[in-house]
Design a protein around this motif. Structure first.
Motif, PDB file in Angstrom:
ATOM      1  N   GLU A  34      -1.972   3.827 -18.856  1.00 24.87           N
ATOM      2  CA  GLU A  34      -2.135   2.752 -17.869  1.00 24.87           C
ATOM      3  C   GLU A  34      -0.789   2.266 -17.362  1.00 24.87           C
ATOM      4  O   GLU A  34      -0.604   2.046 -16.155  1.00 24.87           O
ATOM      5  CB  GLU A  34      -2.931   1.596 -18.478  1.00 24.87           C
ATOM      6  CG  GLU A  34      -4.396   1.928 -18.729  1.00 24.87           C
ATOM      7  CD  GLU A  34      -5.184   0.706 -19.167  1.00 24.87           C
ATOM      8  OE1 GLU A  34      -4.646  -0.413 -19.102  1.00 24.87           O
ATOM      9  OE2 GLU A  34      -6.344   0.880 -19.585  1.00 24.87           O
ATOM     10  N   GLU A  85       0.809  -1.215   0.000  1.00 24.12           N
ATOM     11  CA  GLU A  85       0.000   0.000   0.000  1.00 24.12           C
ATOM     12  C   GLU A  85       0.842   1.265   0.000  1.00 24.12           C
ATOM     13  O   GLU A  85       0.310   2.371   0.092  1.00 24.12           O
ATOM     14  CB  GLU A  85      -0.935  -0.003   1.216  1.00 24.12           C
ATOM     15  CG  GLU A  85      -1.864  -1.205   1.284  1.00 24.12           C
ATOM     16  CD  GLU A  85      -2.724  -1.330   0.036  1.00 24.12           C
ATOM     17  OE1 GLU A  85      -3.208  -0.285  -0.459  1.00 24.12           O
ATOM     18  OE2 GLU A  85      -2.904  -2.465  -0.446  1.00 24.12           O
ATOM     19  N   GLY A  86       2.155   1.102  -0.070  1.00 23.11           N
ATOM     20  CA  GLY A  86       3.028   2.270  -0.099  1.00 23.11           C
ATOM     21  C   GLY A  86       3.496   2.747   1.251  1.00 23.11           C
ATOM     22  O   GLY A  86       4.137   3.792   1.361  1.00 23.11           O
ATOM     23  N   TRP A  90       7.677   3.450  -8.694  1.00 22.47           N
ATOM     24  CA  TRP A  90       7.786   2.064  -8.243  1.00 22.47           C
ATOM     25  C   TRP A  90       8.715   1.354  -9.217  1.00 22.47           C
ATOM     26  O   TRP A  90       8.376   1.139 -10.381  1.00 22.47           O
ATOM     27  CB  TRP A  90       6.407   1.407  -8.178  1.00 22.47           C
ATOM     28  CG  TRP A  90       5.587   1.912  -7.016  1.00 22.47           C
ATOM     29  CD1 TRP A  90       5.215   3.211  -6.772  1.00 22.47           C
ATOM     30  CD2 TRP A  90       5.096   1.139  -5.921  1.00 22.47           C
ATOM     31  NE1 TRP A  90       4.507   3.303  -5.599  1.00 22.47           N
ATOM     32  CE2 TRP A  90       4.408   2.042  -5.044  1.00 22.47           C
ATOM     33  CE3 TRP A  90       5.135  -0.206  -5.586  1.00 22.47           C
ATOM     34  CZ2 TRP A  90       3.797   1.624  -3.874  1.00 22.47           C
ATOM     35  CZ3 TRP A  90       4.519  -0.631  -4.413  1.00 22.47           C
ATOM     36  CH2 TRP A  90       3.865   0.277  -3.571  1.00 22.47           C
ATOM     37  N   TRP A 107       5.720   8.892  -6.448  1.00 19.66           N
ATOM     38  CA  TRP A 107       6.830   7.948  -6.298  1.00 19.66           C
ATOM     39  C   TRP A 107       6.915   7.021  -7.503  1.00 19.66           C
ATOM     40  O   TRP A 107       5.907   6.583  -8.038  1.00 19.66           O
ATOM     41  CB  TRP A 107       6.651   7.104  -5.037  1.00 19.66           C
ATOM     42  CG  TRP A 107       6.816   7.886  -3.776  1.00 19.66           C
ATOM     43  CD1 TRP A 107       5.851   8.607  -3.118  1.00 19.66           C
ATOM     44  CD2 TRP A 107       8.025   8.046  -3.019  1.00 19.66           C
ATOM     45  NE1 TRP A 107       6.384   9.194  -2.006  1.00 19.66           N
ATOM     46  CE2 TRP A 107       7.715   8.865  -1.912  1.00 19.66           C
ATOM     47  CE3 TRP A 107       9.324   7.561  -3.175  1.00 19.66           C
ATOM     48  CZ2 TRP A 107       8.663   9.229  -0.958  1.00 19.66           C
ATOM     49  CZ3 TRP A 107      10.277   7.909  -2.235  1.00 19.66           C
ATOM     50  CH2 TRP A 107       9.952   8.736  -1.139  1.00 19.66           C
ATOM     51  N   ARG A 114       3.021   6.476  -8.602  1.00 19.59           N
ATOM     52  CA  ARG A 114       1.930   6.498  -7.625  1.00 19.59           C
ATOM     53  C   ARG A 114       2.246   7.531  -6.542  1.00 19.59           C
ATOM     54  O   ARG A 114       3.249   7.411  -5.844  1.00 19.59           O
ATOM     55  CB  ARG A 114       1.740   5.121  -6.987  1.00 19.59           C
ATOM     56  CG  ARG A 114       1.628   3.975  -7.985  1.00 19.59           C
ATOM     57  CD  ARG A 114       1.459   2.647  -7.275  1.00 19.59           C
ATOM     58  NE  ARG A 114       1.854   1.531  -8.131  1.00 19.59           N
ATOM     59  CZ  ARG A 114       1.936   0.273  -7.718  1.00 19.59           C
ATOM     60  NH1 ARG A 114       1.628  -0.041  -6.453  1.00 19.59           N
ATOM     61  NH2 ARG A 114       2.326  -0.684  -8.537  1.00 19.59           N
ATOM     62  N   ASP A 115       1.377   8.532  -6.454  1.00 20.09           N
ATOM     63  CA  ASP A 115       1.520   9.566  -5.423  1.00 20.09           C
ATOM     64  C   ASP A 115       2.909  10.201  -5.420  1.00 20.09           C
ATOM     65  O   ASP A 115       3.498  10.455  -4.355  1.00 20.09           O
ATOM     66  CB  ASP A 115       1.228   8.980  -4.036  1.00 20.09           C
ATOM     67  CG  ASP A 115      -0.202   8.448  -3.932  1.00 20.09           C
ATOM     68  OD1 ASP A 115      -1.110   9.080  -4.504  1.00 20.09           O
ATOM     69  OD2 ASP A 115      -0.387   7.392  -3.302  1.00 20.09           O
ATOM     70  N   ARG A 174       0.526   4.873 -14.969  1.00 19.92           N
ATOM     71  CA  ARG A 174      -0.088   4.810 -13.640  1.00 19.92           C
ATOM     72  C   ARG A 174       0.428   3.631 -12.821  1.00 19.92           C
ATOM     73  O   ARG A 174       0.450   3.686 -11.594  1.00 19.92           O
ATOM     74  CB  ARG A 174      -1.608   4.726 -13.771  1.00 19.92           C
ATOM     75  CG  ARG A 174      -2.269   6.055 -14.129  1.00 19.92           C
ATOM     76  CD  ARG A 174      -3.764   5.972 -13.977  1.00 19.92           C
ATOM     77  NE  ARG A 174      -4.372   5.105 -14.988  1.00 19.92           N
ATOM     78  CZ  ARG A 174      -4.792   5.524 -16.175  1.00 19.92           C
ATOM     79  NH1 ARG A 174      -4.659   6.804 -16.512  1.00 19.92           N
ATOM     80  NH2 ARG A 174      -5.330   4.686 -17.039  1.00 19.92           N
ATOM     81  N   SER A 175       0.878   2.583 -13.496  1.00 26.78           N
ATOM     82  CA  SER A 175       1.362   1.412 -12.763  1.00 26.78           C
ATOM     83  C   SER A 175       2.712   1.656 -12.105  1.00 26.78           C
ATOM     84  O   SER A 175       3.062   0.984 -11.128  1.00 26.78           O
ATOM     85  CB  SER A 175       1.467   0.206 -13.710  1.00 26.78           C
ATOM     86  OG  SER A 175       2.558   0.355 -14.610  1.00 26.78           O
TER      87      SER A 175
END
Length: 533
Positions: free
Chosen positions: A389, A361-362, A401, A399, A396-397, A392-393
Motif C-alpha cells: 500500500e 491527477e498527474g 511521487w 512515476w 503511480r503509472d 502504491r502511494s
C-alpha cells in the motif's frame, strides 16, 4: 561493463586488477588499497557463504563509519545478497520491526554495542567488529548466536577458516542490493528497496555531473546507512577514486586538518555541516584546503550559509543537490554556474532522470504553477519492503511521487515549495513552512529556524516559528513578527515565535519536525514575548 556486472564489488575488482596499489578506502586508523579492499571483500564473502548466507538473503550491518563497514557491505553484495545498513542507535522497537520485515539471520555489529544485541534470537550468526579479539564476557552476551570476529580493516579472525570467493556471481540489475530504512508516517520503519540497477544508474549520473575521475578523493563524514553518504562512497569506487572516512566531525577543526593532509578534492555535507563550519572554521584552516568541489543535500541551506560556503571554499564549486532515499540518492542538482541567477532552486534533473510538476491527477502543470514534484528514471526504487500500500502511494503509472510541492521556471529549473503533508492550512490559505523559514532566515540575528503548524482554536492551523539566534543577539518575538510583516501577507506571519538553544535533529542532521511540533504543543511550552537570552 555489462549490466550484470555493473556493481560496486565488480568496480572494486576491476580497479584492483588495473591499479592494485592505488588508495581506495582510508580512515584515521586504517588504509586500504584497491588490492587490499578486494582481498578483504572476497575473503569476508567466502566466510559469509560458508556460514550459510544465500543469494538474495538480507544481512544487517550496524557499524560505525569505517573500513569494516565498507568491506562488510561489499562482501554481502559480492554474494548477490542484500545489505541492510542501520544506524547503530536504532531503537529496540525499530530493530525488532526490521528483523521481522527482513527475516535477517546474520548481522554485523560493533563490539561496544553487544549489550544492545542480546536476546536477538532470530539471528543465528553475528559478525563482531572489534579492534582486538572480543573478550569472552562480550561474546557471552551474544550467545546463543554463533560469532565471528572481524577486525577494523575488514579482515576476518585468523582462527576462522573459509575459502575466499573467487569472483562475484553475475547479478541481474533487478536484484535487491540494499534496503535503506526511513521512518514512516506512523513511526514504523519503512525499508526502501534499492536494486543493483538503481545503484548503478544513480552512480553513473552523479559521476557525470560532478565530473569525477580516479584523481578525486572525497572526505566522507556522513554515515553509510544514509543514502547520501553511501552515494559518495559508490561514486568514487566506480571511477577508481578514493574516500577518506572520518567520523570525528564533532571536532570540525580536526576534520579540516585531515582534509588538507589527505589532499581531499571533494567534501559532502548537509546544511548543518556547513553551518557548523561557518561558526568554527578559521581562515587559516580553510586556506590549507585544495578542494575541487563541494556537495550539499539533505534539505535547504540558509542563503547566508550558502553564500559563506561559496566564498570560504573558493575556488571549489558548490553543487546544491536534491533527492530522496526512494530515488537511491539523487534527483536534481544546481549547476554552480547558475547558482546566483537561480538562487533557491534545486536545479535541473540529473542525467537519466525526468522531473515534472503535476496536478492531483498527474497532469503536467504549466511553467510557474505549483504542484506535485514527480520523477522517473532507472534510479527509482521498485518500492518498500513488504508494504504494497505504501508502495502504491508513491509509485503511480511509472512515476515516483516525491511528496514535495514545487514549481518550474521557463528555463527548466525547479523550486521547492514544501512537503505536501507539511503545507499549513491557515485561514483558508495554503502556506508553506519553507517560505516562512526562508523569510526569517534573512534576519541578521537568526541563526536557524524551523516552522511548524499547531491546531488553531478558530479552526485550521497556526504557524509557530522556533528560532535559534546568533550568539549574544537578544531579540523579542514581536521584533521578528514585525520583520515578517514587511515582506509577507498577514496570514503568513507566524502566530508565535519561540526561542531555543538548538533545534532537534536526527543522525543525518535533518530537523525533527514531528518532535518539534510535540514540544511546541506541550502544555509547558511558553509563547510569551520575551528576550531569548
Amino acid at each position: 561493463m555489462s549490466e550484470q556486472t555493473d556493481s560496486a564489488p565488480a568496480w572494486v575488482l576491476a580497479h584492483a586488477k588495473a591499479m592494485p596499489d592505488a588508495p581506495a578506502v582510508d580512515s584515521p586508523w586504517t588504509r586500504l588499497s584497491y588490492r587490499q579492499l578486494a582481498e578483504r571483500m572476497l575473503s569476508l564473502a567466502g566466510h559469509l557463504r560458508a556460514a550459510g548466507v544465500k543469494r538474495g538473503e538480507r544481512v544487517l550491518i550496524a557499524l560505525p563509519l569505517g573500513c569494516a563497514a565498507v568491506v562488510a557491505g561489499l562482501a554481502v553484495q559480492a554474494l548477490g545478497a542484500c545489505a541492510v545498513e542501520l544506524d547503530r542507535e536504532t531503537s529496540a522497537a525499530s530493530l525488532e520491526a526490521i528483523l521481522a520485515q527482513t527475516g535477517a539471520r546474520h548481522a554485523f555489529l560493533f563490539g561496544q554495542d553487544a549489550r544492545r544485541w542480546t536476546a536477538r534470537t532470530q539471528l543465528t550468526h553475528l559478525w563482531v567488529v572489534h579492534s582486538a579479539r572480543p573478550p569472552e564476557r562480550m561474546l557471552g552476551l551474544l550467545a546463543p548466536s554463533a560469532c565471528t570476529w572481524v577486525q577494523e580493516d575488514g579482515s576476518v579472525d585468523l582462527e576462522a577458516r573459509a575459502e575466499a570467493l573467487e569472483s562475484p556471481p553475475p547479478t541481474p540489475p533487478e536484484a535487491h542490493a540494499s534496503i535503506v530504512y526511513t521512518s514512516g508516517s506512523t513511526g514504523t520503519p519503512r525499508g526502501v528497496i534499492q536494486t543493483f540497477g538503481n545503484i548503478a544508474a544513480n552512480t553513473r549520473s552523479i559521476v557525470e555531473y560532478l565530473g569525477l575521475t580516479s584523481l578525486d578523493r572525497a572526505m566522507l563524514i556522513l554515515p553509510l546507512h544514509y543514502c547520501y553518504g553511501k552515494s559518495v562512497l559508490q561514486t568514487h569506487l566506480r571511477v577508481g577514486g578514493s574516500v577518506f572516512l572520518d567520523p570525528r566531525f564533532m571536532y570540525p577543526s580536526v576534520v579540516l586538518e585531515a582534509m588538507a593532509t589527505e589532499a581531499c578534492t571533494g567534501f559532502a555535507g548537509v546544511p548543518l555541516t556547513f553551518e557548523l563550519l561557518r561558526r568554527q572554521a578559521t581562515p587559516e584552516s580553510l586556506a590549507k584546503l585544495n578542494l575541487r568541489y563541494l556537495t550539499q543535500a539533505g534539505g535547504g541551506m540558509a542563503p547566508e550559509t550558502a553564500r559563506w560556503t561559496r566564498e570560504a571554499f573558493h575556488p571549489a564549486e558548490l553543487f546544491v543537490m536534491y533527492g530522496q532515499t526512494e530515488a537511491t540518492a539523487r534527483l536534481s542538482y544546481l549547476p554552480p554556474a547558475r547558482a546566483q541567477r537561480k538562487a533557491g532552486s534545486i536545479g535541473i534533473a540529473i542525467p537519466g532522470v525526468e522531473l515534472r510538476v503535476v496536478g492531483e491527477e498527474g497532469t503536467p502543470l504549466p511553467v510557474g504553477e505549483t504542484g506535485h514534484l514527480v520523477a522517473r528514471g532507472a534510479n527509482v526504487t521498485p518500492g518498500y519492503l513488504g508494504a504494497p500500500e505504501d508502495t502504491r502511494s508513491i509509485l503511480r503509472d511509472g512515476w515516483l511521487w516525491t511528496g514535495d510541492l514545487a514549481w518550474r521556471d521557463a528555463d527548466g529549473f525547479f523550486f521547492l515549495v514544501g512537503r505536501a503533508k507539511e503545507i499549513l492550512k491557515i485561514g483558508g490559505h495554503r502556506v508553506s513552512p519553507a517560505e516562512l523559514e526562508h523569510t526569517l532566515a534573512r534576519h541578521p540575528a537568526v541563526l536557524e529556524v524551523a516552522v511548524v503548524g499547531v491546531p488553531d482554536e478558530l479552526g485550521g492551523e497556526a504557524a509557530v516559528a522556533v528560532v535559534v539566534l546568533q550568539p549574544d543577539t537578544p531579540l523579542r518575538e514581536e521584533s521578528l513578527r514585525r520583520f515578517c510583516r514587511e515582506s509577507l501577507p498577514a496570514h503568513k506571519v507566524p502566530r508565535h515565535v519561540m526561542f531555543t538553544e538548538a533545534l532537534p535533529r536526527g543522525p543525518n542532521g535533518k530537523v525533527l519536525k514531528a518532535e518539534l511540533r510535540t514540544h511546541v504543543m506541550s502544555p509547558v511550552a511558553s509563547f510569551e514575548s520575551r528576550p531569548s537570552r
